[in-house]
Design a protein around this motif. Structure first.
Motif: not given
Length: 524
Positions: A199-204, A322-326, A396-400, A471-474
């Motif tokens: 896994m990349n360092m950010e996700n790990a 992803d974008f709303v507090k859960t 995708q960028d937000f989740l990174k 579209m949402y992810n790209a």
């Protein structure tokens, strides 16, 4: 609200309410469940959801054809409830997905979804056709629009309660195992089980932080913890499908107990004795053509409405995740806001329409549908402007981003209320009145098929649902919402361009079309 409505409306609505409760338990979690269960990407899960959702409505054409051909609407409805129950029974079995069994477990899940879609096709359109037949009696004809709005409220009573079931059972089952809920952990767990320490360092780093956050030990066996968390997380959702089975059985009992009080379609044998001149046959065939042309015109608008509205199960569900507090509200629960608003706002909308009718300013059904498309556009206009102001990137960028940074940027719960308020008002102007419009213009010997065509238009819109998550992810997500805004505004413009013609077609009230001209109708 219920005054002067036919007696069969409430039993039919209750039967539909039970079925919708069971259905919306599954529908509220389906995209997110496919992601957490099998580790599928958002796009792949949305593609399965799109085909499933489209299948429900496409198969309504099959269900309508079967009922019209056999003239056995009630028997077809009963078979539909039984087939749906079998599909939910398969989904209710908790089996951990692994690399060894996914090759048959994912197809089995898709087969269960097919059973649900096929059973729904046998049930949904034919029950709506029976409700339409209640208003063929001249005594109740003026109450058709309000009757379908009442019918729609009962659908949404089931939809209001259902989204709470799966998250509640999932959280309870996690609690039994001393774990807590996190919406982002399943995807990271699947990634770790797939590629391990590669896994990349950010996700790990995000994975280790979330393991600790939900009650695990980041210094222990991460692979074992990921397997356990995914198993417990998804087993609670599997248990919720048992409630769907119970709901199907309740709906079945209600329908069987009250089916004798519901109307039957007109019998061919009774009408074949009527003789018409060639001129009369030609006139009635022309009338049928006009009505079918009007129907297909409205169906074209419906495609784009459902493409926009049913993002509540795909890109809007992903946005809530992803974008709303859960931390306080699970993302699936936001789907209860729509039926809540339906129940609250329907009496107000009916009161508004009724008051305008009494003042001689009644809005025609086609015009209401055009207004509804404009209101749907307001939902996406709001979301587009909000996302621009917040400077949100693609998902995708937000989740990174690391969990602390992304948590600070997430929206409050209020945004989902605003979105669903506009979408629900639009729905009340389009969906129940669309059903009413179909029952008005459909030839009497094609009621089931025409209701199936309405649902078929919904299917075409649903086949496009996967575009939203793509579209949402790209793209920066404001651009995705802008596409839906444009779709709604263009559809509104086209609808208003046709409205006078549609009003003329629906205003004509010819003699009921007898089976004597069935051949002419079938040749159109």
């Amino acid at each position: 609200m219920f005054k002067d409505q036919p007696k069969g409306l409430i039993p039919a609505a209750l039967s539909n309410m039970g079925e919708r409760f069971g259905y919306y338990i599954m529908n509220a979690v389906l995209v997110l469940f496919l992601c957490s269960k099998f580790g599928l990407s958002d796009e792949t899960s949305a593609l399965i959801y799109s085909f499933f959702y489209a299948g429900i409505y496409i198969l309504s054409l099959v269900g309508g054809y079967i009922a019209d051909k056999t003239q056995n609407y009630k028997g077809t409805i009963i078979k539909g409830l039984i087939v749906m129950s079998l599909g939910y029974a398969i989904l209710a079995v908790p089996i951990l997905s692994t690399s060894d069994n996914i090759s048959w477990l994912l197809p089995l899940t898709c087969f269960a979804l097919f059973l649900i879609a096929f059973g729904n096709g046998l049930f949904k359109g034919n029950l709506q056709a029976i409700v339409g037949q209640l208003y063929d009696n001249p005594r109740y004809a003026a109450k058709r629009d309000s009757g379908f709005q009442i019918f729609y409220v009962f659908i949404n009573v089931g939809g209001l309660i259902a989204p709470f079931v799966a998250p509640m059972l999932r959280s309870w089952w996690l609690g039994v195992h001393n774990l807590t809920y996190n919406a982002n952990l399943p995807a990271l767990a699947h990634e770790y089980l797939s590629i391990g320490d590669n896994m990349n360092m950010e996700n790990a780093n995000n994975l280790y932080a979330l393991v600790t956050q939900v009650g695990g030990d980041a210094a222990g066996d991460i692979s074992a913890f990921c397997t356990q968390y995914l198993d417990v997380f998804n087993t609670g959702i599997h248990y919720s499908f048992i409630a769907s089975i119970v709901a199907m059985l309740i709906s079945l009992v209600i329908f069987v107990c009250f089916k004798n009080g519901l109307p039957n379609p007109p019998k061919k044998e009774a009408a074949e004795a009527v003789n018409y001149t060639e001129a009369e046959k030609m006139a009635m065939a022309k009338e049928i053509k006009q009505r079918m042309y009007a129907l297909f015109a409205v169906l074209g608008i419906a495609i784009f409405f459902w493409f926009s509205f049913h993002q509540n199960g795909t890109s809007l569900s992903l946005f809530a995740r992803d974008f709303v507090k859960t931390d306080a509200v699970a993302p699936e629960i936001w789907q209860a806001v729509n039926p809540f608003f339906v129940i609250v706002l329907t009496p107000l909308v009916m009161l508004l329409f009724g008051r305008m009718a009494r003042r001689g300013k009644e809005i025609s059904t086609p015009r209401k549908i055009g207004i509804g498309m404009g209101i749907a556009g307001l939902a996406y206009l709001f979301l587009m402007v909000y996302s621009l102001v917040m400077d949100y990137p693609s998902a995708q960028d937000f989740l990174k981003l690391d969990p602390t940074t992304s948590a600070a940027l997430k929206s409050g719960w209020w945004i989902m209320f605003v979105i669903y308020f506009f979408l629900t008002v639009a729905e009340l102007f389009i969906s129940p009145l669309g059903l009413s419009f179909v029952s008005k213009v459909a030839p009497k010997n094609m009621q089931g098929l025409c209701q199936g065509l309405w649902l078929g238009a919904t299917a075409v819109g649903n086949l496009l649902l996967w575009i939203g998550p793509l579209m949402y992810n790209a793209w920066p997500i404001w651009e995705a919402w802008g596409v839906f805004l444009a779709v709604c505004l263009i559809s509104m413009g086209v609808m208003f361009g046709m409205v006078k013609w549609l009003e003329r077609v629906t205003a004509s009230q010819p003699e009921p079309v007898k089976e004597a001209v069935a051949d002419e109708a079938d040749s159109i």
